[in-house]
Design a protein around this motif. Sequence first.
Motif, mmCIF file in Angstrom:
data_model
loop_
_atom_site.group_PDB
_atom_site.id
_atom_site.type_symbol
_atom_site.label_atom_id
_atom_site.label_comp_id
_atom_site.label_asym_id
_atom_site.label_seq_id
_atom_site.Cartn_x
_atom_site.Cartn_y
_atom_site.Cartn_z
ATOM 1 N N LYS A 133 0.847 -1.202 0.000
ATOM 2 C CA LYS A 133 0.000 0.000 0.000
ATOM 3 C C LYS A 133 0.877 1.244 0.000
ATOM 4 O O LYS A 133 0.664 2.171 -0.789
ATOM 5 N N GLU A 179 -9.289 -6.296 3.721
ATOM 6 C CA GLU A 179 -10.437 -5.406 3.531
ATOM 7 C C GLU A 179 -10.327 -4.181 4.443
ATOM 8 O O GLU A 179 -10.660 -3.064 4.034
ATOM 9 N N LYS A 180 -9.832 -4.375 5.651
ATOM 10 C CA LYS A 180 -9.697 -3.267 6.601
ATOM 11 C C LYS A 180 -8.704 -2.205 6.145
ATOM 12 O O LYS A 180 -8.860 -1.038 6.477
ATOM 13 N N SER A 219 -7.923 -1.640 2.909
ATOM 14 C CA SER A 219 -8.191 -1.185 1.544
ATOM 15 C C SER A 219 -8.898 0.172 1.570
ATOM 16 O O SER A 219 -9.597 0.513 2.519
ATOM 17 N N ASP A 220 -8.660 0.943 0.523
ATOM 18 C CA ASP A 220 -9.301 2.244 0.361
ATOM 19 C C ASP A 220 -9.265 2.610 -1.122
ATOM 20 O O ASP A 220 -8.975 1.745 -1.960
ATOM 21 N N GLU A 221 -9.508 3.859 -1.438
ATOM 22 C CA GLU A 221 -9.535 4.277 -2.846
ATOM 23 C C GLU A 221 -8.186 4.099 -3.539
ATOM 24 O O GLU A 221 -8.126 3.886 -4.741
ATOM 25 N N SER A 222 -7.106 4.172 -2.790
ATOM 26 C CA SER A 222 -5.773 4.059 -3.391
ATOM 27 C C SER A 222 -5.193 2.643 -3.329
ATOM 28 O O SER A 222 -4.193 2.354 -3.975
ATOM 29 N N SER A 243 -6.497 -1.414 -3.348
ATOM 30 C CA SER A 243 -7.584 -2.377 -3.460
ATOM 31 C C SER A 243 -7.006 -3.768 -3.728
ATOM 32 O O SER A 243 -6.898 -4.198 -4.877
#
Length: 179
Positions: free
Chosen positions: A99, A145-146, A148-151, A153
């Motif tokens: 990330k 999942e926790k 993950s965000d817009e940037s 995935s």
Amino acid sequence: IIGSQGNLGSRLSDYLQEFGHKCSGIDTGFFEHGLLYPQNKKINMIRKDARDIKEKDLDGFEVLIQLAGISNDPFGNLKPEKIYDPTRNYAIKIAKMCKKLSIRYIFPSSCSVYGIGEGMLDENGQTAPQTHYSLNKLQIEQDLEKISDESFSPIALRLATVFGMSPRIRFDIVINMLC
């Protein structure tokens, strides 16, 4: 490919290179000499345990496929936490590094997270892990999942049992024993 010298990683690196992708691997080397047949193409290798991976090991990559992990349930009297918690910990640690470095993260999970299902199931189906292995896969998916965000995935692929020829085939998988 983290776990590039395992059953799936050995074949996946050849396959990806056949389609023009440049591959590198990180692996402990436990199965380095356990070849049934030679791999078609060599890849750049970093010999390292997944628990010891640092950001500098990942810098410059576009995609990471996280294959390293414990992939069996029968461990006798060993406590499941001792077997599976380290896998969960390094999977999320590596995902967080991806990330930060804007690296696409792919996690081959397992369809065993569904347990005994009825009818056709998809990613929205009810999960009911029956083993410590399948629970571990589901927990890693939930951890991903926790974060993950817009940037960021991450992709979790719920694979069926992988079988067939591989330079480092697993003979402890029921389908391969039957074949």
